[in-house]
Design a protein around this motif. Structure first.
Motif, PDB file in Angstrom:
ATOM      1  N   ARG A  82       0.791  -1.163  -0.034  1.00 16.44           N
ATOM      2  CA  ARG A  82      -0.190   0.157   0.094  1.00 16.44           C
ATOM      3  C   ARG A  82       0.829   1.262  -0.100  1.00 16.44           C
ATOM      4  NH1 ARG A  82      -3.308  -3.080   3.604  1.00 16.44           N
ATOM      5  NH2 ARG A  82      -2.387  -1.927   5.286  1.00 16.44           N
ATOM      6  N   ASN A  83       2.037   1.162   0.884  1.00 19.13           N
ATOM      7  CA  ASN A  83       2.812   2.576   0.778  1.00 19.13           C
ATOM      8  C   ASN A  83       3.464   2.923  -0.315  1.00 19.13           C
ATOM      9  OD1 ASN A  83       1.855   2.869   3.444  1.00 19.13           O
ATOM     10  ND2 ASN A  83       4.013   1.821   4.627  1.00 19.13           N
ATOM     11  N   LEU A  84       3.911   1.603  -0.953  1.00 19.69           N
ATOM     12  CA  LEU A  84       4.581   1.532  -2.193  1.00 19.69           C
ATOM     13  C   LEU A  84       3.601   2.156  -3.180  1.00 19.69           C
ATOM     14  CD1 LEU A  84       7.305   0.980  -3.622  1.00 19.69           C
ATOM     15  CD2 LEU A  84       6.474  -1.267  -4.107  1.00 19.69           C
ATOM     16  N   GLN A  85       2.569   1.556  -3.424  1.00 20.69           N
ATOM     17  CA  GLN A  85       1.649   2.233  -4.506  1.00 20.69           C
ATOM     18  C   GLN A  85       1.230   3.880  -4.152  1.00 20.69           C
ATOM     19  OE1 GLN A  85       0.567   0.723  -7.097  1.00 20.69           O
ATOM     20  NE2 GLN A  85       1.908  -1.048  -6.241  1.00 20.69           N
ATOM     21  N   GLU A  86       1.307   4.368  -2.837  1.00 19.83           N
ATOM     22  CA  GLU A  86       1.186   5.606  -2.496  1.00 19.83           C
ATOM     23  C   GLU A  86       2.332   6.346  -3.026  1.00 19.83           C
ATOM     24  OE1 GLU A  86       0.172   6.085   1.603  1.00 19.83           O
ATOM     25  OE2 GLU A  86      -1.573   5.039   1.391  1.00 19.83           O
ATOM     26  N   LYS A  87       3.233   5.751  -2.749  1.00 19.66           N
ATOM     27  CA  LYS A  87       4.725   6.381  -3.466  1.00 19.66           C
ATOM     28  C   LYS A  87       4.413   6.533  -4.995  1.00 19.66           C
ATOM     29  CE  LYS A  87       7.620   8.060  -1.637  1.00 19.66           C
ATOM     30  NZ  LYS A  87       9.025   7.732  -1.116  1.00 19.66           N
ATOM     31  N   ILE A  88       4.268   5.445  -5.643  1.00 20.80           N
ATOM     32  CA  ILE A  88       4.209   5.620  -7.053  1.00 20.80           C
ATOM     33  C   ILE A  88       2.995   6.619  -7.647  1.00 20.80           C
ATOM     34  CG2 ILE A  88       3.338   4.201  -9.185  1.00 20.80           C
ATOM     35  CD1 ILE A  88       4.512   1.749  -7.803  1.00 20.80           C
ATOM     36  N   GLU A  89       1.955   6.889  -6.781  1.00 22.05           N
ATOM     37  CA  GLU A  89       1.096   7.805  -7.103  1.00 22.05           C
ATOM     38  C   GLU A  89       1.514   9.069  -6.951  1.00 22.05           C
ATOM     39  OE1 GLU A  89      -2.333   6.655  -5.076  1.00 22.05           O
ATOM     40  OE2 GLU A  89      -2.700   4.969  -6.149  1.00 22.05           O
ATOM     41  N   TYR A  90       2.159   9.206  -5.858  1.00 21.39           N
ATOM     42  CA  TYR A  90       2.941  10.448  -5.372  1.00 21.39           C
ATOM     43  C   TYR A  90       3.929  10.998  -6.364  1.00 21.39           C
ATOM     44  CZ  TYR A  90       6.202  13.674  -3.059  1.00 21.39           C
ATOM     45  OH  TYR A  90       7.190  14.715  -2.921  1.00 21.39           O
ATOM     46  N   VAL A  91       4.931   9.830  -6.819  1.00 19.25           N
ATOM     47  CA  VAL A  91       5.993  10.413  -7.947  1.00 19.25           C
ATOM     48  C   VAL A  91       5.257  10.743  -9.187  1.00 19.25           C
ATOM     49  CG1 VAL A  91       7.948   9.375  -9.207  1.00 19.25           C
ATOM     50  CG2 VAL A  91       7.598   9.133  -6.716  1.00 19.25           C
ATOM     51  N   ALA A  92       4.250  10.059  -9.652  1.00 19.72           N
ATOM     52  CA  ALA A  92       3.558  10.349 -10.823  1.00 19.72           C
ATOM     53  C   ALA A  92       2.984  11.812 -10.912  1.00 19.72           C
ATOM     54  CB  ALA A  92       2.586   9.393 -11.235  1.00 19.72           C
ATOM     55  N   ARG A  93       2.167  12.054  -9.817  1.00 20.97           N
ATOM     56  CA  ARG A  93       1.864  13.290  -9.745  1.00 20.97           C
ATOM     57  C   ARG A  93       2.757  14.566  -9.692  1.00 20.97           C
ATOM     58  NH1 ARG A  93      -1.183  11.366  -5.316  1.00 20.97           N
ATOM     59  NH2 ARG A  93       0.077  12.264  -4.018  1.00 20.97           N
ATOM     60  N   THR A  94       3.951  14.149  -9.071  1.00 21.87           N
ATOM     61  CA  THR A  94       4.772  15.106  -8.795  1.00 21.87           C
ATOM     62  C   THR A  94       5.606  15.416 -10.043  1.00 21.87           C
ATOM     63  OG1 THR A  94       5.184  14.515  -6.515  1.00 21.87           O
ATOM     64  CG2 THR A  94       7.079  15.666  -7.758  1.00 21.87           C
ATOM     65  N   PHE A  95       5.775  14.561 -10.933  1.00 21.26           N
ATOM     66  CA  PHE A  95       6.783  14.615 -12.261  1.00 21.26           C
ATOM     67  C   PHE A  95       5.501  14.928 -13.383  1.00 21.26           C
ATOM     68  CE2 PHE A  95       9.838  12.674 -10.138  1.00 21.26           C
ATOM     69  CZ  PHE A  95      11.100  12.958 -10.882  1.00 21.26           C
ATOM     70  N   GLY A  96       4.224  14.833 -13.064  1.00 24.75           N
ATOM     71  CA  GLY A  96       3.077  14.992 -13.928  1.00 24.75           C
ATOM     72  C   GLY A  96       3.339  14.119 -15.137  1.00 24.75           C
ATOM     73  N   ILE A  97       3.212  12.854 -15.025  1.00 28.13           N
ATOM     74  CA  ILE A  97       3.470  11.531 -15.745  1.00 28.13           C
ATOM     75  C   ILE A  97       2.301  10.641 -15.392  1.00 28.13           C
ATOM     76  CG2 ILE A  97       5.914  11.940 -16.306  1.00 28.13           C
ATOM     77  CD1 ILE A  97       6.571   9.601 -14.594  1.00 28.13           C
ATOM     78  N   PRO A  98       2.009   9.714 -16.246  1.00 32.22           N
ATOM     79  CA  PRO A  98       1.049   8.817 -15.950  1.00 32.22           C
ATOM     80  C   PRO A  98       1.567   7.750 -14.928  1.00 32.22           C
ATOM     81  CG  PRO A  98       1.392   8.817 -18.552  1.00 32.22           C
ATOM     82  CD  PRO A  98       2.314   9.747 -17.832  1.00 32.22           C
ATOM     83  N   ARG A  99       0.755   7.374 -14.301  1.00 31.67           N
ATOM     84  CA  ARG A  99       1.231   6.141 -13.205  1.00 31.67           C
ATOM     85  C   ARG A  99       2.038   5.097 -13.902  1.00 31.67           C
ATOM     86  NH1 ARG A  99      -0.392   1.903 -10.291  1.00 31.67           N
ATOM     87  NH2 ARG A  99      -0.376   1.918  -7.975  1.00 31.67           N
ATOM     88  N   SER A 100       1.395   4.842 -15.049  1.00 29.48           N
ATOM     89  CA  SER A 100       2.073   3.691 -15.543  1.00 29.48           C
ATOM     90  C   SER A 100       3.643   3.711 -16.302  1.00 29.48           C
ATOM     91  CB  SER A 100       1.333   3.188 -16.687  1.00 29.48           C
ATOM     92  OG  SER A 100       1.395   4.403 -17.945  1.00 29.48           O
TER      93      SER A 100
END
Length: 199
Positions: free
Chosen positions: A126-144
């Protein structure tokens, strides 16, 4: 640990925290890789222009850019600055780009890592998925475009190689495929490589 047997002769470069050398290593083989010693962390100030010039000269030549971050880092301000100023303009022109979150096994709670299944425990996941979502938002890129791996634990390497392969054109894709350790090639990746060879 690397998903590859030896340097990949298709240009790939990691993010600022993994770049230090002013001259690319293995450049004669077409491989761009700048290792960073712990004491050479990218510093703001007078050396920024030096690194900016290095990036500006390298980025147009790359087939694919991997931006490697530590999964357990709390802030990526230096990475974001460099990404915004130097990398994003190339991405806007269609440059393939992946953020790789390495050391996924260091995400809290560390002791929850499932050694038998070689994957994160439920809270870690769960924490890893949250970090992935945070990084995607921060960089402005798709989560994929954010891939979590643990090179040490050999976790997520097949997924990383698969993402790289499907982002590359046929020629560099096939070259990458010949350099990757067999255990890091999924069946889907293997089929894509066969199709690329036959074209």
């Amino acid at each position: 640990a690397s998903p590859c047997r030896r340097p990949v002769p298709g240009p790939i470069a990691p993010g600022p925290k993994t770049i230090a050398a002013r001259t690319p290593l293995q450049q004669s083989a077409g491989f761009v890789w700048h290792p960073l010693n712990d004491g050479e962390a990218l510093r703001r100030g007078e050396r920024d222009k030096e690194y900016a010039a290095l990036y500006a000269s390298l980025l147009p030549k790359l087939d694919l850019l991997l931006w490697v971050l530590r999964a357990d880092d709390r802030a990526y301000s230096v990475d974001i600055d460099f990404y915004t100023q130097l990398v994003k303009p190339h991405l806007d022109e269609g440059k393939p780009f992946l953020v790789v979150l390495n050391q996924a096994d260091k995400i809290e709670p560390v002791r929850e890592w499932d050694l038998d299944a070689n994957r994160p425990g439920s809270k870690q996941s769960r924490n890893l998925q949250e970090k992935i979502e945070y990084v995607a938002r921060t960089f402005g890129i798709p989560r994929s475009r954010v891939v979590a791996v643990s090179a040490e634990e050999h976790y997520g390497l097949q997924h990383l190689v698969e993402e790289m392969v499907f982002m590359l054109p046929d020629k560099p894709r096939v070259t990458l495929g010949t350099r990757v350790k067999p255990e890091n090639i999924s069946q889907r990746t293997r089929e894509a490589l066969r199709e690329s060879v036959s074209r």
